[in-house]
Design an enzyme around this catalytic site. Structure first.
Site, PDB file in Angstrom:
ATOM      1  N   ASP A  63       0.832  -1.199   0.000  1.00  0.00           N
ATOM      2  CA  ASP A  63       0.000   0.000   0.000  1.00  0.00           C
ATOM      3  C   ASP A  63       0.870   1.254   0.000  1.00  0.00           C
ATOM      4  O   ASP A  63       0.602   2.215  -0.734  1.00  0.00           O
ATOM      5  CB  ASP A  63      -0.922  -0.021   1.213  1.00  0.00           C
ATOM      6  CG  ASP A  63      -1.766   1.236   1.330  1.00  0.00           C
ATOM      7  OD1 ASP A  63      -2.706   1.390   0.536  1.00  0.00           O
ATOM      8  OD2 ASP A  63      -1.477   2.065   2.213  1.00  0.00           O
ATOM      9  N   GLU A 135      -1.679  -5.436  -3.862  1.00  0.00           N
ATOM     10  CA  GLU A 135      -0.718  -4.678  -3.058  1.00  0.00           C
ATOM     11  C   GLU A 135       0.375  -5.583  -2.512  1.00  0.00           C
ATOM     12  O   GLU A 135       1.559  -5.205  -2.485  1.00  0.00           O
ATOM     13  CB  GLU A 135      -1.443  -3.963  -1.920  1.00  0.00           C
ATOM     14  CG  GLU A 135      -2.347  -2.839  -2.396  1.00  0.00           C
ATOM     15  CD  GLU A 135      -3.097  -2.170  -1.267  1.00  0.00           C
ATOM     16  OE1 GLU A 135      -3.393  -0.973  -1.401  1.00  0.00           O
ATOM     17  OE2 GLU A 135      -3.396  -2.841  -0.246  1.00  0.00           O
TER      18      GLU A 135
END
Length: 246
Positions: A63, A135
């Protein structure tokens, strides 16, 4: 590790080559890749077994890496946009819906290691799970090969999306504006011609020229044909504005 674990590990190794080819990166340490594809439901079914980790820590790191790279792309491609506009674009680009779509396009769902319950409930197609896996995959590439390979993947995936939001970022759709100007002045429509395609399959860069009645008016480049056409139209409009003809 039990028999099922051996089979699952083997399946990960077999699918790794396919996945690596899709993202244009070959892992030095495939353990990073295996961890990125391991959902906590799979780990929970194997409590007590050594060396099994789910992908949630990688998701956390991914992220941050994704946010950095998308922010960098927006900063470079929209130099006139203010912080608030850039922040809104970034939020839309890295949202769950977008990441899940990118994960689906790369077929990440079929490579996942899921627990039986998660499998039965349709986990391979669950949007939140796919977004998290995307991610985690970026983090795995980062840990294995550094920022460069991740940036290439992010550029490949997000450049077409940036072209798509260009009108929202600037309040203008350059292709449409250029077409309207040409139709008003010349009674015809502009055309675009692809003149160059550079780079490997996973990192293409397209160059196009914008023409009016066969005359070359401008040139643009981008990670997709659509982005390149927008860039070419923008160049022509900018030149006309500078010449006082806009």
């Amino acid at each position: 590790m039990g028999e099922r674990g051996v089979e699952d590990k083997s399946a990960v190794q077999e699918s790794a080559t396919e996945l690596e080819a899709g993202i244009g990166y070959r892992f030095v340490n495939r353990q990073f890749l295996a961890e990125a594809l391991t959902h906590r439901s799979w780990v929970n079914e194997r409590r007590g077994e050594e060396g099994i980790r789910d992908n949630e820590r990688l998701e956390f790191l991914g992220d941050a890496v994704l946010g950095l790279l998308v922010g960098k792309m927006l900063f470079a491609r929209f130099p006139q946009s203010r912080e608030g506009v850039l922040a809104r674009m970034k939020a839309s680009l890295v949202g769950e819906e977008t990441l899940a779509a990118l994960a689906s396009a790369r077929g990440l769902g079929r490579h996942l290691l899921l627990g039986r319950g998660e499998e039965r409930s349709g986990g391979r197609e669950r949007r939140s799970l796919l977004a998290n896996t995307y991610e985690a995959l970026l983090a795995a590439v980062y840990l294995d090969g550094g920022l460069g390979p991740v940036e290439r993947i992010v550029e490949q995936d997000f450049s077409p999306l940036l072209a798509g939001i260009a009108s929202g970022a600037t309040g203008r759709d350059f292709k449409t504006e250029f077409q309207e100007m040409v139709q008003t002045r010349f009674g015809t429509a502009p055309t675009y011609e692809l003149i160059a395609t550079d780079g490997p399959p996973h990192d293409r860069r397209f160059t196009v020229i914008a023409m009016v009645a066969g005359k070359r008016m401008g040139e643009g480049a981008g990670r997709s044909k659509k982005e390149a056409e927008q860039a070419a139209a923008r160049q022509v409009l900018a030149r006309f504005a500078a010449e006082g003809e806009g």
